[in-house]
Design a protein around this motif. Structure first.
Motif, mmCIF file in Angstrom:
data_model
loop_
_atom_site.group_PDB
_atom_site.id
_atom_site.type_symbol
_atom_site.label_atom_id
_atom_site.label_comp_id
_atom_site.label_asym_id
_atom_site.label_seq_id
_atom_site.Cartn_x
_atom_site.Cartn_y
_atom_site.Cartn_z
ATOM 1 N N ASP A 377 0.846 -1.186 0.000
ATOM 2 C CA ASP A 377 0.000 0.000 0.000
ATOM 3 C C ASP A 377 0.889 1.247 0.000
ATOM 4 O O ASP A 377 2.073 1.178 0.338
ATOM 5 N N ARG A 378 0.318 2.390 -0.357
ATOM 6 C CA ARG A 378 1.044 3.668 -0.354
ATOM 7 C C ARG A 378 2.290 3.613 -1.235
ATOM 8 O O ARG A 378 3.307 4.222 -0.943
ATOM 9 N N ALA A 379 2.220 2.874 -2.351
ATOM 10 C CA ALA A 379 3.325 2.859 -3.298
ATOM 11 C C ALA A 379 3.321 4.151 -4.106
ATOM 12 O O ALA A 379 2.285 4.795 -4.266
ATOM 13 N N GLY A 380 4.492 4.528 -4.615
ATOM 14 C CA GLY A 380 4.592 5.770 -5.368
ATOM 15 C C GLY A 380 4.607 6.972 -4.455
ATOM 16 O O GLY A 380 5.185 6.952 -3.373
ATOM 17 N N VAL A 381 3.953 8.041 -4.873
ATOM 18 C CA VAL A 381 3.925 9.287 -4.106
ATOM 19 C C VAL A 381 2.723 9.274 -3.175
ATOM 20 O O VAL A 381 1.587 9.125 -3.619
ATOM 21 N N THR A 382 2.969 9.417 -1.872
ATOM 22 C CA THR A 382 1.867 9.447 -0.915
ATOM 23 C C THR A 382 1.457 10.864 -0.561
ATOM 24 O O THR A 382 0.332 11.085 -0.139
ATOM 25 N N GLY A 383 2.364 11.823 -0.684
ATOM 26 C CA GLY A 383 1.989 13.212 -0.470
ATOM 27 C C GLY A 383 2.329 13.758 0.887
ATOM 28 O O GLY A 383 3.504 13.938 1.225
ATOM 29 N N ASP A 384 1.293 13.987 1.728
ATOM 30 C CA ASP A 384 1.488 14.808 2.918
ATOM 31 C C ASP A 384 2.271 14.133 4.035
ATOM 32 O O ASP A 384 2.672 14.792 4.989
ATOM 33 N N ALA A 431 4.276 -9.883 -5.630
ATOM 34 C CA ALA A 431 4.001 -8.588 -5.001
ATOM 35 C C ALA A 431 2.969 -7.836 -5.828
ATOM 36 O O ALA A 431 2.988 -7.899 -7.060
ATOM 37 N N VAL A 432 2.076 -7.154 -5.131
ATOM 38 C CA VAL A 432 1.072 -6.297 -5.763
ATOM 39 C C VAL A 432 1.190 -4.942 -5.106
ATOM 40 O O VAL A 432 1.105 -4.828 -3.882
ATOM 41 N N ARG A 433 1.399 -3.891 -5.909
ATOM 42 C CA ARG A 433 1.598 -2.556 -5.340
ATOM 43 C C ARG A 433 0.574 -1.576 -5.881
ATOM 44 O O ARG A 433 0.148 -1.649 -7.026
ATOM 45 N N PHE A 434 0.162 -0.642 -5.004
ATOM 46 C CA PHE A 434 -0.810 0.371 -5.409
ATOM 47 C C PHE A 434 -0.646 1.606 -4.541
ATOM 48 O O PHE A 434 -0.080 1.541 -3.451
ATOM 49 N N PRO A 435 -1.147 2.761 -5.013
ATOM 50 C CA PRO A 435 -0.916 4.021 -4.300
ATOM 51 C C PRO A 435 -1.921 4.269 -3.198
ATOM 52 O O PRO A 435 -2.823 3.472 -2.934
ATOM 53 N N LYS A 436 -1.776 5.399 -2.533
ATOM 54 C CA LYS A 436 -2.709 5.886 -1.538
ATOM 55 C C LYS A 436 -3.873 6.591 -2.237
ATOM 56 O O LYS A 436 -3.711 7.154 -3.304
#
Length: 601
Positions: A377-384, A431-436
């Motif tokens: 979870d929270r892969a890539g850019v999460t931000g704040d 593995a499975v990845r995805f953003p927030k």
């Protein structure tokens, strides 16, 4: 009347009488509630350390004395007391205060500690350095929660700290019985005994530390007395402070799950309009459904059951849900052991936390071809959440792991499909990845080529855009912009990005230019693997890999951070046009060029 704005630093706090210091606590809590419920952030942990933070800054002289926080999300009160009360309204906003200690913000922020269980090692190193240099008039104080003490690195540090009687590290244990949720394990049971009547000899004394406590963590006078006594011992000491997470805020006090550990900012009133769910909830729902037909599936969390979407699985299958505490390394090797025993573990982590268990992934899982599925979870850019929580390294790290298969779904439908395919693998890790955030609407394929989804067929063979994961919407917009200017563009989504599919290489050979787009660091990412595969095939086709620059990103919104990295549709379209024809698209001529890595066969 005493105001928080009048506290410009710890010296102002130390000048107050005990009665005046006590009056600050309710005002700080009100400021936290008013501000953090608006900006979003870690509310519960900070409500619990108000008196403790006041006592620490009255007893010790920061920054001369080093006060270190683990994890740093409990340092909001520390920020207020070190002259940043007026800036708290900018918390976690672009250009504003970080949600963790930040050395560029203040000399009182010694380390930028946002991953748990590390502070005792920092303290050990600082104390050793002071001993070697003959410094005897500066304290090293490490504040650590009981949840963080479930992490193995903390115990490695305790093993070293307790062995040196002349190294005066002061460990302040903030015991609120919780990490995100209630703290679990044998150590949590030991702390419960210490909090009760007729407490046994503390484990810490057996490790060579003096033990003071338990102390009421909401009584400033008692806290100050204990801390002063600890400072005068001249040896390693642990001060056991019992606090209440979320204290003084009724919604937190009544929340038995996480005591308002983290809250979202107030809604802007704008809806996404697509009715989509969060990536996390889609994963959690699908895993719970899989659990019914797959009794071998076991879910593992490292103290993050609800945040990683495992709540429903845990409700349905409590005997197949394991919380190991804040111990990612143990989670991964234990998962390999479960796989060896005939189960199929699903290890759910934030992408950035997998970094901590890379050795276990590589040698305990992949080397043994253990069928373990990692859900990131929270892969890539999460931000704040800031630099430490952006999951921009996972696809690069996972490229190094032999035999591992990696999926990067683009939407809710492909996430469900990827998860089912992943747990069906029996000869190695997946593995499975995805953003927030929200999945957005589903993006259907217009066709498939040997398992590769075609999202748009071009009217020529100018550009093949390989969309990786959640960048599909952006890539389709890039294709629209380029098509309007006469370029023939095909957009594909391989879904499984490791290993590189042979059909993807064949597609690349038939285009003048291949562009890969990912929300991962450019160095060693999925784009680099595709470029290498084309090179190995002897392709003369140039490949341009677009991704996140290899530097730590500041906190801000995901959209703004991606745009700043050159990953907006406008930037990408302009960059590709210039690569193809050496000229700019007129509508983009005033935009700065995006940085890309270039490969050629």
């Amino acid at each position: 009347m005493l105001s928080l704005e009048s506290i410009q630093g710890p010296a102002d706090l130390r000048a107050l009488s005990p009665e005046q210091a006590g009056l600050l606590a309710p005002r700080i809590r009100q400021l936290l509630v008013d501000t953090v419920t608006r900006t979003g952030g870690h509310l519960g942990p900070n409500l619990g350390v108000v008196e403790l933070s006041i006592a620490l800054h009255r007893v010790f002289e920061s920054p001369r004395d080093r006060i270190l926080w683990d994890t740093g999300h409990q340092a909001y009160v520390h920020k207020i007391l070190t002259g940043r009360a007026g800036a708290l309204a900018t918390l976690r906003q672009a250009g504003g205060l970080s949600g963790y200690p930040s050395r560029k913000e203040s000399e009182h922020d010694v380390i930028e500690n946002s991953h748990a269980s590390t502070v005792l090692s920092w303290a050990d190193g600082l104390a050793r350095a002071q001993g070697i240099q003959g410094v005897v008039d500066r304290a090293v104080v490490a504040v650590i929660g009981d949840g963080a003490l479930t992490g193995g690195m903390a115990w490695e540090a305790l093993n070293n700290i307790g062995a040196a009687a002349d190294r005066p590290v002061i460990i302040v244990l903030n015991d609120n019985t919780r990490s995100y949720a209630p703290t679990i394990g044998a150590f949590a049971d030991h702390l419960a005994l210490l909090r009760g009547p007729g407490a046994p000899k503390a484990l810490f004394e057996s490790l060579g530390l003096a033990y003071l406590g338990p102390v009421d963590g909401h009584d400033i006078t008692s806290l100050e007395a204990a801390l002063r006594r600890a400072a005068g011992l001249g040896r390693p000491v642990l001060v056991h402070c019992v606090t209440e997470k979320g204290r003084g805020h009724t919604p937190a006090e009544q929340d038995e799950m996480d005591r308002c550990h983290a809250v979202r900012g107030r809604s802007t009133g704008k809806a996404s309009g697509d009715g989509s769910r969060s990536w996390t909830s889609v994963f959690g729902g699908e895993l719970a459904e899989l659990g019914a037909s797959r009794p071998d599936i076991v879910a593992i969390t490292a103290a993050m059951l609800a945040p990683t979407g495992l709540g429903e699985f845990a409700r349905r299958y409590p005997d197949r849900t394991i919380d190991v505490g804040i111990a990612e390394q143990h989670a991964v090797t234990a998962a390999a052991g479960l796989a060896l025993g005939g189960m199929h573990p699903v290890v759910a982590l934030y992408a950035t936390f997998l970094n901590r268990a890379f050795d276990q992934l590589l040698l305990d899982t992949a080397l043994h071809r253990a069928p373990v599925t990692f859900v990131l979870d929270r892969a890539g850019v999460t931000g704040d959440d800031g630099a430490s929580h952006n999951g921009m390294w996972d696809m690069s790290l996972l490229q190094l792991v032999p035999g591992l298969r990696l999926a990067a779904p683009r939407d809710a439908a492909t996430l469900r499909r990827a998860l089912r395919e992943a747990v069906a693998v029996h000869d190695g890790p997946t593995a499975v990845r995805f953003p927030k955030g929200s999945t957005g609407g589903d993006i259907p394929a217009v066709g498939t080529i040997a398992g590769i989804d075609v999202l748009r067929r071009g009217g020529g063979e100018d550009v093949l855009i390989v969309s990786l994961g959640a960048m599909a919407g952006t890539c389709l917009e890039v294709a629209d912009r380029l098509t309007r200017h006469g370029f023939g563009v095909t957009v594909v989504d391989p879904r499984w990005v490791k290993p590189v599919a042979p059909a993807l290489v064949e597609l690349g050979l038939n285009h003048r230019l291949v562009a890969t787009v990912e929300d991962n660091g450019r160095a060693g990412g999925a784009g680099s693997a595709i470029a290498q595969a084309l090179s190995d095939a002897g392709a003369a086709t140039p490949v341009r890999t677009f991704g996140i620059p290899q530097h730590f990103l500041e906190h801000g919104t995901r959209a703004d951070l991606l745009a700043g990295a050159g990953l907006s549709a406008q930037h990408l379209a302009r960059a590709l046009a210039e690569i193809l024809f050496g000229r700019e698209i007129e509508e983009l001529e005033h935009q700065p060029l995006v940085a890309v890595e270039q490969h050629s066969g």
